[in-house]
Design an enzyme around this catalytic site. Sequence first.
Site, PDB file in Angstrom:
ATOM      1  CD1 TRP A  91      56.843  43.054  70.538  1.00 45.36           C
ATOM      2  CD2 TRP A  91      56.957  41.094  69.513  1.00 45.36           C
ATOM      3  NE1 TRP A  91      55.888  43.054  69.561  1.00 45.36           N
ATOM      4  CE2 TRP A  91      55.935  41.854  68.924  1.00 45.36           C
ATOM      5  CE3 TRP A  91      57.196  39.804  69.031  1.00 45.36           C
ATOM      6  CZ2 TRP A  91      55.160  41.387  67.872  1.00 45.36           C
ATOM      7  CZ3 TRP A  91      56.432  39.338  67.978  1.00 45.36           C
ATOM      8  CH2 TRP A  91      55.430  40.124  67.415  1.00 45.36           C
ATOM      9  CG  ASN A  92      60.432  40.847  65.696  1.00 46.38           C
ATOM     10  OD1 ASN A  92      60.494  41.951  66.188  1.00 46.38           O
ATOM     11  ND2 ASN A  92      60.734  40.620  64.450  1.00 46.38           N
ATOM     12  CG  LEU A 128      60.977  52.552  61.269  1.00 52.31           C
ATOM     13  CD1 LEU A 128      60.326  53.869  60.963  1.00 52.31           C
ATOM     14  CD2 LEU A 128      61.223  52.390  62.756  1.00 52.31           C
ATOM     15  N   GLY A 182      61.556  49.019  65.445  1.00 57.32           N
ATOM     16  CA  GLY A 182      60.193  48.910  65.973  1.00 57.32           C
ATOM     17  C   GLY A 182      59.212  49.431  64.947  1.00 57.32           C
ATOM     18  N   GLY A 183      58.053  49.843  65.422  1.00 61.60           N
ATOM     19  CA  GLY A 183      57.016  50.316  64.508  1.00 61.60           C
ATOM     20  C   GLY A 183      57.167  51.796  64.190  1.00 61.60           C
ATOM     21  CB  CYS A 205      60.701  43.847  59.989  1.00 62.18           C
ATOM     22  SG  CYS A 205      62.334  43.149  59.781  1.00 62.18           S
ATOM     23  CE  LYS A 207      61.912  49.894  76.417  1.00 64.71           C
ATOM     24  NZ  LYS A 207      61.553  48.537  76.042  1.00 64.71           N
TER      25      LYS A 207
END
Length: 487
Positions: free
Chosen positions: A149-150, A249, A226-227, A282, A173
């Site tokens: 989202w960031n 990540l 992402g994570g 991140c 996406k």
Amino acid sequence: MRRFQQYIDGAFDDGSGRFDSIDPATGAVWAEMPEAREVDVDRAVTAAERALWSGPWAAMTATQRGKLLYRLADLVAANAQELAELETRDTGKIIRETSAQIAYVADYYRYYAGLADKIEGAYLPIDKADMDVWLRREPVGVVAAIVPWNSQLFLSAVKLGPALAAGCTLVVKASEDGPAPLLAFARLVQEAGFPAGVVNILTGFGPACGSALTCHPKIAHIAFTGGPGTAAAVVRNSAENLASTSLELGGKSPFVVFADADLESAANAQVSGIFAATGQSCVAGSRLIVEASIKERFLAILKSRAEAIRIGSPLDMATEVGPLCTSRQRALIETVVEASLKAGARLVTGGATPGTSGFYYPPTVIDCDGVSAASVETELFGPVLSVLSFETEEEAVRLANDTRFGLASGVFTTNLARAHRMVKRIRAGVVWVNTYRAVSPIAPFGGFGQSGHGREGGLAAALDYTRTKTVWVRTSDDPIPDPFVMR
Ligand code: NDP
């Protein structure tokens, strides 16, 4: 209330479902988003595959692809303010940052526009006199690009730019949290003239929409940001289609300050490293590792800087720290900070959630020296700095590398030889010396260890979206010799 649509095969539609998007500054619903389900994902991937193999995109020269990317870059620059406002509204990231970042996103597209016709194959000096052998570089195939989202426009640009330069087609996406800017960006893709199906942009809930996309048999490569937990699920999904992966990540990046550093400058960089973007970065320099002899002096500077930060509406140009994107994220931060203080960490500043609406959390510094605090290990993705100290350079290296992550790092010293030693010994994909949080389309970016693999930015990123085809041409008119002996 604003309504957004998804973009599949060159057309906009409402998606199979709809969901509300929350304004993080108020906690209230402000927009309605299209939810892509399996059927939408399948339509998008099918369109992307069709565009890859047939139609105008497949027939284009690399130079023509570059021209489309230049046009897209100009459109991003021309619409940067509107996109920035959407990102700020939907994610809470301050307008000061989104305006500057999105203007710079145009440069990422320009860089890859220029690269499109410089992705070359090779002629091989083969060890057989009657053969011509060369390598063609072809697009790797349909790419699934997944972003958190960031900074969704930035994180998608570092995937779209090189992938399009290489001739791939994509299904992007957006995160269900804050997808507005990426969905709005789809109009620019259309206006730039990319043929239908080349870029498809949708959003939906991670496990359903994300899994349908990453398992899809027609996906050749998954570019994921992402994570680490989600990345593990993505890699498991890729066992279904054997797609290659690049993973950008999280991090728990060390920010090492030696006693000989310019402390004012280091403090500015530390403020940028942990409080800019409300810490939702991140590369956040979330572990300060400071030489013991200057620790208290440095913390005093940081405390006064942190307490002077202007907290407010993310849409106000004067605001320096806005809300977090989700209440979920703030709850994680509250829990970990509380547990760390209970374990014996000392609160230097911040730490208390304000009683306002919106998902605000103040700039926070916790001294974790000599304490086993969860905040030192857990990626909080928020404005929380954990502090450790060292006596020797050896100890600084050990603390810097004491993490499962390895994304970024900072070293502050005026000793040139020491700076070089630290660069060599720190295990991270990026080392910033006497600076922090600098990026460029020209410089590769990516992590070690649990921070992922693959690099975004630079020439190599475009090559990662290609695969080679080895071509053998026999140049002799003589009959083929003994068929039972390999040549
Ligand atoms: P998540 O890992 O939760 O989500 C990332 C994306 O994956 C979202 O679009 C999410 O969708 C989607 N997703 C969720 N589940 C699945 C699944 N099973 N299959 C496929 N996709 C799925 O990350 P956050 O959104 O919480 O973002 C924060 C993380 O991103 C941090 O760890 C941060 O460090 C990292 N990050 C890394 C960067 C880098 O370049 N190295 C840059 C920026 C962030 P949905 O949101 O709809 O659930």
